[in-house]
Design an enzyme around this catalytic site. Structure first.
Site, PDB file in Angstrom:
ATOM      1  CB  SER A 238      -0.891   0.020   1.240  1.00  0.00           C
ATOM      2  OG  SER A 238      -2.052  -0.727   0.991  1.00  0.00           O
ATOM      3  N   GLY A 276      -2.995  -0.473  -4.042  1.00  0.00           N
ATOM      4  CA  GLY A 276      -1.908   0.077  -3.243  1.00  0.00           C
ATOM      5  C   GLY A 276      -1.372   1.413  -3.728  1.00  0.00           C
ATOM      6  N   PRO A 319      -7.651  -0.403  -6.854  1.00  0.00           N
ATOM      7  CG  PRO A 319      -8.278   1.449  -8.147  1.00  0.00           C
ATOM      8  CD  PRO A 319      -8.160  -0.052  -8.190  1.00  0.00           C
ATOM      9  N   GLY A 320      -8.018   1.295  -3.764  1.00  0.00           N
ATOM     10  CA  GLY A 320      -8.953   1.652  -2.699  1.00  0.00           C
ATOM     11  C   GLY A 320      -8.652   3.069  -2.255  1.00  0.00           C
ATOM     12  CE1 TYR A 366      -1.139  -0.453   9.412  1.00  0.00           C
ATOM     13  CE2 TYR A 366      -2.684   1.283   8.808  1.00  0.00           C
ATOM     14  CZ  TYR A 366      -2.381  -0.059   8.954  1.00  0.00           C
ATOM     15  OH  TYR A 366      -3.318  -0.989   8.622  1.00  0.00           O
ATOM     16  CB  CYS A 393      -7.997   6.761  28.522  1.00  0.00           C
ATOM     17  SG  CYS A 393      -9.433   7.672  29.067  1.00  0.00           S
ATOM     18  CD  GLU A 394      -4.321   3.560  24.549  1.00  0.00           C
ATOM     19  OE1 GLU A 394      -3.100   3.540  24.320  1.00  0.00           O
ATOM     20  OE2 GLU A 394      -4.965   2.578  24.943  1.00  0.00           O
ATOM     21  CE1 TYR A 423      -7.889  -0.148   3.746  1.00  0.00           C
ATOM     22  CE2 TYR A 423      -6.674   1.635   2.682  1.00  0.00           C
ATOM     23  CZ  TYR A 423      -7.240   0.369   2.641  1.00  0.00           C
ATOM     24  OH  TYR A 423      -7.156  -0.362   1.493  1.00  0.00           O
TER      25      TYR A 423
HETATM   26  C1  LIG Z   1      -5.946  -3.564   0.666  1.00  0.00           C
HETATM   27  C2  LIG Z   1      -5.978  -4.190  -0.659  1.00  0.00           C
HETATM   28  C3  LIG Z   1      -6.210  -3.405  -1.796  1.00  0.00           C
HETATM   29  C4  LIG Z   1      -6.355  -1.916  -1.745  1.00  0.00           C
HETATM   30  O1  LIG Z   1      -5.231  -1.257  -1.267  1.00  0.00           O
HETATM   31  P1  LIG Z   1      -5.172   0.337  -1.364  1.00  0.00           P
HETATM   32  O2  LIG Z   1      -3.876   0.686  -0.716  1.00  0.00           O
HETATM   33  O3  LIG Z   1      -6.334   0.860  -0.605  1.00  0.00           O
HETATM   34  O4  LIG Z   1      -5.239   0.689  -2.812  1.00  0.00           O
HETATM   35  C5  LIG Z   1      -6.287  -4.046  -3.012  1.00  0.00           C
HETATM   36  N1  LIG Z   1      -6.155  -5.394  -3.117  1.00  0.00           N
HETATM   37  C6  LIG Z   1      -5.945  -6.175  -2.041  1.00  0.00           C
HETATM   38  C7  LIG Z   1      -5.831  -7.621  -2.221  1.00  0.00           C
HETATM   39  C8  LIG Z   1      -5.847  -5.603  -0.790  1.00  0.00           C
HETATM   40  O5  LIG Z   1      -5.631  -6.387   0.264  1.00  0.00           O
END
Ligand SMILES: *Cc1c(COP(=O)(O)O)cnc(C)c1O
Length: 467
Positions: A238, A276, A319-320, A366, A393-394, A423
Site C-alpha cells: 500500500s 496500493g 485501487p482503494g 502505522y 485515554c492513551e 481506512y
Molecule cells: C488492501 C488491498 C487493496 C487496496 O489497497 P489500497 O492501498 O487501498 O489501494 C487491493 N487489493 C488487495 C488484495 C488488498 O488487500
C-alpha cells in the site's frame, strides 16, 4: 528548502520546526490543494467542501464528522476507469464501503472487491451487480463462501489449499461454477517509499511462487469441475507512488502464468496486479496520476509478454485508497489547547479534539502522517507547531503528529484533517465507548447523510446484561 535536523526537532534557538519535510507556511490559513478533495476552498478562513461551509455542516450534523465529497470520489473513480481502459477496475471496499458508495461505483462502471461477509452484505443491500464482485481474504468461512456462490459473485480470490477444497465441494454440491483467481506471493513488498524483496515471504497471504505452492494451487483448481480458473492475483502493498515495484512482481507472476500455459496447456485469461496506489497525506508525498500508473503497468506487462511470446491476459487492478482517500476529510471541534515545554526551551501546542484514535487509528497503528487546517475562521496569528490529539485515554491517541496551525487556535474552533477517506471510518472503533462519527456527503451546496452518527442506544444494543 526544508532541512533535516539531526539533533531532533527542537532547535538550539528554541523554535520548533517539526520533521524535516514539514513546510512552515507563510500563512497558516492557506490550504495546500494537493491534500484536499477537488471542491475544497477557503473563504475568510472558513473551509467549504462541495459548496458547503463546514461551520454550517457541523451546526446541522454535529462534530466530529467525516465529509465525503461526491464529485471528488466519482471523478477519481472514473479517472481510474478511463486511464485503465481495457482493465477491470475493482474498488477495494475495505478502504471505505457503504451502500451509497457501492451505488456510485455500480453506476460508474467499476467493479468491487469485498473481503468479508459484512462487506458482501453491503454490496448486496446496495444491489451491486454480483458478477462484478471479487471476494478476497485468507480465512473466508464456509458460510461466507456459500453466500458468495449463492449470490453469484464473479470471482473468489483463493488463498489456501483448504479454501480450494471447500469451494470445490460447495460448487459441486450446488452444481454451480465459480470464477477463481489464485492469490500468489511474488516475494516483493512495497514499504511506502521502498520495495522489499522478501526471500522467505514470511506473511499470511497467498501461495508462494518460489516454493511451488502457487503452481500446485493452479493444478488443484484445474481439477475441480466447479472452479473456473481465471488467473493469478498479486498485491504487493500500500501507499505506492510509482510502478517500479510492480516490475519485479509482474515479471515473477507472468513467469508462472507462462509456465502454466507451457506445462499444463492452460492459457489463463486474466491477471490481477492488486492495488496500493499512494495519495498525498502531507507535502512530502507526490503520487502519480492514474494515466501514468496505467502507462507504466501496461508497459511492464506488454514487455514481459513479448519477451515470453505469450498473449497478454486481461488485466485488473484494485485501487482503494487512491479513490476514496482524498475524497473525505474529518472535521473536529477543538476542546482544549495545552502548551508543553520540550527540551531546549522549545514548546509544542497540544490541540485536543472531540474524536481521535477511534475515528483515525492510522497514526497510532502505522505512525502515519496527516495534515490539518483551521476550518472555521481566519487567523492573523503566526504559525505554531501543533499536535492534534484525541480525547481517548492513551498518550498515543494522536491524529496529526506535526502541523503548523495558527498560534491562537482555541476551544470552539473547527479543525479539519484531509485524506481521511481510506481506512479511517472503515477501521473506526468504539474505544472508550466513543460513538462513531457520521459520514456526511456534500455536493452542489447540499449535504446528505451517508452513514448516520452512532447513538448511545446503538452502543447499548449489544449489551444484554440488564434487561
Ligand atoms: C488492501 C488491498 C487493496 C487496496 O489497497 P489500497 O492501498 O487501498 O489501494 C487491493 N487489493 C488487495 C488484495 C488488498 O488487500
Amino acid at each position: 528548502m526544508p532541512t533535516a535536523h539531526p539533533s531532533g526537532w527542537a532547535h538550539a534557538d528554541g523554535a520548533l520546526r517539526g520533521p524535516h519535510w514539514l513546510r512552515e507556511p507563510a500563512d497558516a490559513n492557506e490550504l495546500v490543494p494537493a491534500l484536499w478533495s477537488r471542491t475544497a476552498t477557503k473563504t475568510d478562513g472558513v473551509l467549504s467542501v462541495g459548496g458547503v461551509p463546514l461551520t454550517e455542516l457541523v451546526r446541522e450534523h454535529g462534530s466530529p464528522a467525516f465529509v465525503l465529497d461526491e464529485d471528488d470520489f466519482r471523478t477519481r473513480a472514473r479517472a481510474f476507469r478511463d486511464a485503465f481502459a481495457g482493465y477491470e477496475v475493482f474498488y477495494a471496499g475495505k478502504a471505505f464501503l457503504c451502500t451509497t458508495v457501492a451505488r456510485w461505483l455500480a453506476e460508474d462502471g467499476l467493479s468491487l472487491d469485498v473481503c468479508s461477509g459484512g462487506e458482501l452484505a453491503v454490496a448486496e443491500r446496495a444491489g451491486f451487480p454480483m458478477e462484478r464482485v471479487g471476494f478476497h481474504g485468507n480465512n473466508k468461512t464456509v458460510r461466507e463462501l456459500e453466500r458468495a456462490v449463492d449470490l453469484g459473485v464473479g470471482r473468489v480470490v483463493v488463498d489456501s489449499f483448504a479454501e480450494i477444497e471447500r469451494l470445490a465441494a460447495l460448487t459441486a454440491e450446488r452444481d454451480r461454477t465459480m470464477g477463481v483467481m489464485i492469490r500468489v506471493t511474488a516475494g516483493v513488498e512495497a514499504h511506502t517509499h521502498e520495495y522489499i524483496a522478501t526471500a522467505h515471504e514470511d506473511q499470511k497471504f497467498g501461495f508462494s511462487i518460489a516454493s511451488g505452492d502457487a503452481l500446485e494451487a493452479v493444478r488443484r483448481v484445474l481439477t475441480a469441475p466447479g472452479l473456473r480458473l481465471l488467473g493469478l492475483h498479486s498485491h504487493i502493498g500500500s501507499q505506492i507512488f510509482d510502478t517500479s515495484g510492480f516490475e519485479v512482481a509482474a515479471r515473477r507472476v507472468l513467469a508462472l502464468h507462462a509456465r502454466v500455459a507451457e506445462e499444463l496447456g492452460t492459457e489463463m485469461p486474466e491477471m490481477d496486479l492488486g492495488g496500493g496506489f499512494g495519495i498525498a497525506y502531507t507535502t512530502q508525498d507526490d503520487p502519480s496520476e492514474p494515466a501514468q500508473l496505467a502507462a507504466g503497468m501496461s508497459e511492464i506487462v506488454d514487455h514481459e509478454c513479448r519477451a515470453r511470446g505469450i498473449s497478454r491476459p486481461r488485466l485488473s487492478i484494485e485501487p482503494g485508497r487512491a479513490i476514496v482517500g482524498p475524497s473525505m476529510c474529518t472535521v473536529y471541534e477543538v476542546g482544549t489547547v495545552k502548551e508543553v515545554a520540550l527540551d531546549g526551551g522549545a514548546r509544542r501546542s497540544y490541540v485536543s479534539v472531540d474524536g481521535g484514535m477511534s475515528d483515525n487509528i492510522r497514526t497510532a497503528l502505522y505512525d502515519a502522517d496527516y495534515s490539518a487546517t483551521l476550518a472555521s475562521r481566519a487567523s492573523e496569528a503566526s504559525p505554531t507547531l501543533a499536535r492534534v490529539v484525541g480525547k481517548h485515554c492513551e498518550a498515543g491517541d494522536i491524529v496529526v503528529k506535526d502541523e503548523f496551525l495558527p498560534g491562537d487556535v482555541r476551544p470552539g474552533d473547527l479543525v479539519a484533517v484531509p485524506g481521511t477517506g481510506a481506512y479511517c471510518r472503515s477501521m473506526a472503533s468504539n474505544y472508550n465507548h466513543a460513538l462513531r462519527p457520521p459520514v456526511i456527503g456534500v455536493r452542489d451546496g447540499k449535504t446528505f447523510t451517508v452513514l448516520r452518527r452512532e447513538t448511545e442506544a446503538d452502543l447499548l444494543a449489544t449489551d444484554v446484561g440488564v434487561a
